[in-house]
Motif scaffolding. Structure first.
Motif, PDB file in Angstrom:
ATOM      1  N   LEU A   1     -40.617 -77.726 -14.227  1.00  0.00           N
ATOM      2  CA  LEU A   1     -39.698 -78.492 -13.385  1.00  0.00           C
ATOM      3  C   LEU A   1     -39.972 -78.217 -11.908  1.00  0.00           C
ATOM      4  N   ILE A   2     -40.164 -76.916 -11.583  1.00  0.00           N
ATOM      5  CA  ILE A   2     -40.436 -76.564 -10.178  1.00  0.00           C
ATOM      6  C   ILE A   2     -41.758 -77.181  -9.738  1.00  0.00           C
TER       7      ILE A   2
ATOM      8  N   LEU B   1     -38.471 -74.486 -16.851  1.00  0.00           N
ATOM      9  CA  LEU B   1     -38.136 -74.354 -15.430  1.00  0.00           C
ATOM     10  C   LEU B   1     -39.390 -74.334 -14.567  1.00  0.00           C
TER      11      LEU B   1
ATOM     12  N   THR C   1     -41.216 -80.959  -9.221  1.00  0.00           N
ATOM     13  CA  THR C   1     -40.488 -81.338  -7.994  1.00  0.00           C
ATOM     14  C   THR C   1     -41.310 -81.011  -6.754  1.00  0.00           C
TER      15      THR C   1
END
Lengths: 281, 206
Positions: A22-23, A19, A26
């Motif tokens: 992923l953050i 996660l 993005t």
């Protein structure tokens, strides 16, 4: 047993790691570049978010200044020094702007205005105005439930003896109170004008006198005492100071206003309840 | 799945077991952003949005990973006890990612929901819905589609309670209230009465 713990730590750790990546991904990939100039302009604006400029707030105005070429002097509450700063940053000529302040054109405090009824409804001027106009008898004066004081983002309006008075050193001239007053008693005038006729009644002079001891009775004494057209009678019978060419504040004494409607901003602000004894006299 | 089962999930989440008024979850935004109808609308929209998506993702994770028996080196482990930890991390990062994507691809939606999104990252109503999904059917968890529908209905229930409460508070602003009751005190009393009114829906489902 230890396998369970190990598996739990691994699973939670791996999920967290995924996660986090992923953050980060993005955030990098879909980053929206904020204009640093807009940020800087927003910092230089007062940050009151009063909406006096007609935009949704300081951030919105900053955006409009940078991207749509709106003049920074659209901000009504900015101080002269801050405006100079902001104009220098933007590279535009600072516009000279006179400081405006709100004035409540009514002197009918509770002890001066006659009462016609006991008002028990919603304590808000706008509601009272719909429901018969509140407790005071004058149909033009301050209702006195302070919706302007609540609307003021700077706390510049005080309710004294059932009358709204403006503290000009706190007032920044945003005009919120002007739109909110159901009787249209408040207007923005240049802050340098320190003397006014505090009455807005458009009744016949005798009728005004009947409902308020501080009403302007259009006797014309101040107009004659001035003699230079700096005090004018308007079409509807109210008397107003000419704000472009104001008389000296000493006129408040020399004119000898019989009701005290013509007074300096300072005495209006310091309004006190009259003791019952004095009223009987 | 029979059709009345869907009805049970939706009506149950919106009215009977309303997330705010009967489960007492998500009280912070319920009291915090209910002063104006406008902000309440924005908040309930954002909560519904996040609840739907997070219910789907957490149900997926729970079904596929956490509730499954995993065999490692000959020992079988069940990781369902880590669900709270995993859910809160997943929801928080999910909201972050949604916020970034919204700002890029839909600035208008971002402007409408944007300021409320960070507030919801750790909203207990969102975690509560994920936990209720996981705990249903004796810990086996709801199906993924059912969970998503449940999350959406929970969001609607939250929105209903928030909007009703915001309307009440806007009217309270204008009424004469005894001094000791003003502000939060009367708001809490009102919330209690509203919750009692919602108890009436309890008879809808036997």
């Amino acid at each position: 047993m230890s396998t369970t713990f190990l598996a739990a730590v691994c699973v939670v750790g791996i999920i967290g790691l995924i996660l986090g990546c992923l953050i980060a991904f993005t955030a990098k990939k879909f980053d929206v570049e904020a204009d640093p100039k807009v940020e800087k302009v927003r910092e230089l604006l007062p940050g009151a978010n009063c909406g006096g400029c007609g935009f949704a707030g300081c951030a919105d105005l900053a955006d409009a200044i940078v991207n749509r070429g709106i003049s920074p002097s659209r901000c009504t509450v900015i101080s002269a020094a801050a405006l100079k700063n902001l104009s220098a940053f933007l590279g535009v000529e600072a516009e000279e702007k006179e400081k405006m302040t709100a004035v409540v054109f009514c002197g009918g405090s509770l002890s001066r205005a006659a009462r016609k009824a006991q008002y028990n409804g919603i304590m808000d001027c706008r509601s009272a105005n719909v429901a018969g106009g509140g407790g005071k008898a004058c149909a033009y004066g301050c209702i006195g439930y302070g919706c302007c004081a609540r609307a003021c983002p700077f706390g510049a309006i005080e309710m004294r003896d059932g009358l709204a008075v403006v503290h000009p050193e706190v007032c920044r001239g945003c005009g919120k109170c002007v739109t909110v007053c159901p009787r249209n008693l408040i207007r923005l005038v240049p802050a340098s004008v320190k003397i006014h006729v505090y009455c807005s009644s458009a009744d016949k002079p005798a009728a005004r006198r009947k409902v308020c001891s501080a009403a302007c009775i259009s006797c014309g004494k101040c107009i004659r005492a001035d003699g230079q057209g700096r005090v004018e009678k308007q079409e509807n019978g109210t008397v107003r100071i000419n704000c472009e060419n104001p008389p000296d504040i000493s006129l408040a004494e020399t004119a000898g206003c019989p009701t005290g409607a013509l007074q300096t901003e300072e005495t209006h602000r310091a309004i006190q309840p009259i003791s019952p004894k004095e009223t009987q006299k | 799945m029979p059709s009345n089962e869907w009805l049970l999930i939706t009506v149950g989440a919106i009215l009977v077991n309303n997330v705010v008024l009967s489960r007492i979850l998500g009280i912070c935004p319920f009291l915090g952003v209910s002063k104006k109808l406008e902000t309440a609308l924005g908040m309930s929209g954002a909560v519904t949005f996040v609840l739907t998506i997070s219910s789907f993702v957490t149900a997926l994770l729970y079904k596929l990973l956490l509730s499954a028996e995993i065999t490692i080196c000959g020992t079988t482990v069940n990781l369902s006890f880590t669900k709270f930890l995993v859910f809160i991390v997943v929801i928080a990062s999910l909201v972050q990612i949604i916020e970034i994507l919204l700002r890029k691809f839909s600035p208008s939606l971002y402007r409408a929901l944007g300021i409320y999104l960070p507030l919801i990252t750790t909203n207990c109503a969102v975690l509560g819905a994920a936990e209720l999904n996981a705990g249903a059917n004796n810990g086996l968890g709801r199906g993924i589609l059912e969970s998503t529908v449940f999350g959406f209905a929970t969001g609607l229930g939250f929105g209903l309670a928030l909007l009703l409460f915001a309307c009440l508070r806007e009217r309270l602003e204008l009424s004469m209230i005894p001094r000791p009751f003003r502000g939060t005190a009367i708001a809490l009393v009102t919330a209690g009465i509203l919750a009692m009114a919602f108890m009436g829906f309890g008879l809808l489902v036997k």
